[in-house]
Scaffold this active site. Structure first.
Site, short mmCIF file in Angstrom:
data_model
loop_
_atom_site.label_atom_id
_atom_site.label_comp_id
_atom_site.label_asym_id
_atom_site.label_seq_id
_atom_site.Cartn_x
_atom_site.Cartn_y
_atom_site.Cartn_z
N LYS B 34 0.85 -1.19 0.00
CA LYS B 34 0.00 0.00 0.00
C LYS B 34 0.88 1.24 0.00
CE LYS B 34 -3.84 1.81 2.85
NZ LYS B 34 -4.66 1.53 4.07
N SER B 111 -9.40 1.33 3.23
CA SER B 111 -8.59 2.16 2.37
C SER B 111 -7.52 1.40 1.60
CB SER B 111 -7.90 3.23 3.21
OG SER B 111 -7.01 2.65 4.14
N SER B 135 -9.66 -1.06 7.27
CA SER B 135 -9.08 -0.83 5.95
C SER B 135 -8.39 -2.04 5.32
CB SER B 135 -8.10 0.35 6.00
OG SER B 135 -8.80 1.57 6.05
#
Lengths: 401, 401
Positions: B34, B111, B135
């Protein structure tokens, strides 16, 4: 030297002050915060002018600061820190090194130098610091005040600058074990273990042997008072690893270097900040740390954690000198300072590597300079440890029962 | 849409790649991270062009990434994140929202949207994400892959951007429970509890009742497989608080808001970044959060933690739907998205508030869209939980025994 800051504890510029927002155990007390915690509307200098210049004024106040305000305390200012919190003497050439109120010819200890000095000089009742590799415990020992490094993760570092997140903790200082404990009531999460569950005392022989003989001798009466409070002390080696303090130092140093560079290297490379003596060299060493050595450190850490946690699982408490010696003289060379740093960090690395909680009690003096006795307990036993420190402190006559 | 990134999972620009640095359990596997983890020499965009513009290129690689490289895996790129990780749908108007490979008419979840999409599409074997309020767990459920939110503090977030440090964790995704576990071997600290110690299964009725009936029905066979593996399931309410999921949501929301503003408010005020739909509004709400409400949230949290930790202290495992429903349709209004967010976060807040570890297993489908079953265990039981998830997954026929 100003009238209200005779020991140069506070950062230059307008004082960051905030009134209490509630009532609680800290009613009527004043506190200061190390200048790596955010206070809304004020810069967070992190001890370095280039940091201050390249970062915005704080838009919010760190939750740990809010918790003290909610518990009734009044914020009276931000205190000096070693640049980027990376150092143990407490020197800061940009802001001026705080005076050690108990031993003015010696360093105050760091990196939470201003917080320790402000408390020791009686300018505040309480002060927040942070402790990665000893940055609360060492100045507490050097300045003759109480200090706690809580269990890793136990107290919020939100809104505070990081040095090595694997080790960073939010700690604090006070002149009495009672106030140290009251601040814990405001800052710490609830605890599963009961306050009565600590014991036996474990003497950790390797750490006593590592201390200078005068320091060990100065702290023996406090150890005996602790035995009286908790019951018979047991002499144990920290664990089965030979040369343990060399190994804890080496593991801590290598992991911390990797952590520090991963956390701050990008800003340092982009900004090329001006650093005082030693700080730039430590970050250069951090940058140069080999991933293999850090990985070796983590492997050692994993085994050491298992061993120490098992030893302390039943509520045992290590007791040993916080630092092997009093604060170095201000005239000490950088090489002498580095030698003290290495010998001290093998000890502070025990709680650091394992995530233990540690309270330093101002329990002795060597040639007029303070030295501290540390009580060290398993993760999550912070409230019990603070309660024990208070009982020991009363038994020693350091404060009223 | 490029040939090697058919689901828009990776951030725009040159791919951040790194060869393995060692051999271990992840030999031969590929992974992505990420784009809030640092990879040396590459920008860390945090999903927002203004963040990228105002922050230097990374000078070091995050230790969690180094650990995967050391264990034999190859880094093939950085994946998209919701801006500043503050959102659960996975939308990013600056970089483009990744496609949900298992349900292309629905959001991928966030996310950690790019990491989930890259794993679901088979572009990588493994991907790092972060999980503050869901997330990792939400996109794992939405995209039909395995995902873990580890115990708070168990895996390093050094060199990663923060949203709410009180809740932030480093999690990861895989298409099999076996690979999820192998990554855990590389990332997790050693565990005190034995892998055999988990059980009984606790059904947490409030969470099942909160789920849409079709989602609950789709996950019941997986729950029964879990009972077969661990032994008889026990139907329990999460605890004695009435309206529990409203209360966990409210406590989490208020504390997270305070954390998010304390962490990112200074940068937002100084930079005035351009945000996509919803993100700026969420930060405005975070700025406006009253300290009293956050303090109320912390008081509830303290009592909830004690209760839940006691329930799970013997090794019990909650099992419940990761999310009350499959991913919202891409055509859902912002109001509909917010309603899903609120209803989902009451559930994800359980592990979030208490610091529990949680694995989401891709265990069912509703109208062709994936839904996940979560196994949730006490802090520090991550390795045992990963081993259990693998056994359940084998019992369900999701992977070979």
């Amino acid at each position: 030297m100003t009238a209200d800051d005779p020991v140069h504890a506070f950062v230059p510029g307008p004082r960051a002050t905030m009134a209490p927002t509630g009532h609680g155990p800290l009613d009527g007390l004043s506190f200061a915060v190390k200048d790596l915690f955010d206070v809304q509307g004020h810069p967070t200098t992190y001890g370095n002018p280039d940091w201050a210049r390249t970062h915005p004024v704080a838009a919010a106040t760190a939750p740990a600061v809010l918790a003290l305000l909610e518990a009734g305390a009044r914020l009276v200012g931000k205190t000096k820190t070693v640049e980027l919190a990376f150092g143990l003497t407490g020197e800061n050439i940009h802001h001026g090194t705080p005076v050690n109120p108990k031993a003015p010819d010696r360093f105050p200890g760091g990196s939470s130098c201003g917080s320790a000095a402000a408390v020791a000089a009686g300018l505040v009742d309480l002060a927040l610091g942070s402790d990665t590799g000893g940055s609360v415990r060492i100045p507490a020992s050097y300045c003759g005040v109480f200090g706690i490094r809580p269990s890793w993760g136990a107290v919020s570092l939100t809104g505070a600058r990081a040095l090595g997140p694997a080790f960073d903790t939010c700690g604090w200082f006070a002149r009495s074990a009672r106030v140290l404990r009251l601040a814990g009531d405001a800052l710490l999460p609830p605890e599963v273990h009961s306050p009565e569950s600590l014991g036996p005392v474990l003497k950790a022989q390797s750490v006593w042997i590592n201390a200078e003989p005068a320091t060990a001798a100065a702290l023996l009466p406090a150890f005996e008072a602790l035995e009286q409070v908790v019951g018979l002390g047991v002499a144990v080696r920290v664990e089965g690893f030979p040369g343990i303090l060399d190994r804890t130092y080496e593991a801590f140093r290598c992991i911390q270097a990797q952590e520090a560079w991963a956390t701050l290297g990008s800003w340092i490379e982009a900004t090329k900040p001006s650093f005082g003596p030693g700080v730039g060299e430590r970050f250069a060493a951090a940058k140069a740390m080999s991933p293999d050595k850090a990985a070796e450190g983590r492997h050692f850490r994993a085994r050491f954690c298992q061993r120490i946690r098992a030893v302390l699982a039943g509520g045992g408490v290590f007791a040993y000198p916080t630092s092997p010696m009093p604060a170095p003289l201000l005239s000490a060379s950088l090489a002498e300072q580095d030698a003290v740093r290495a010998r001290s960090m093998g000890v502070t690395a025990i709680a650091g590597l394992v995530g233990l909680c540690e309270v330093s009690i101002p329990a002795g003096q060597v040639g007029g300079a303070p030295v501290g006795l540390s009580l060290v307990a398993g993760p999550g036993r912070d409230r019990a440890l603070l309660a024990l420190a208070e009982r020991v402190s009363q038994a020693m006559g350091l404060e009223a029962a």
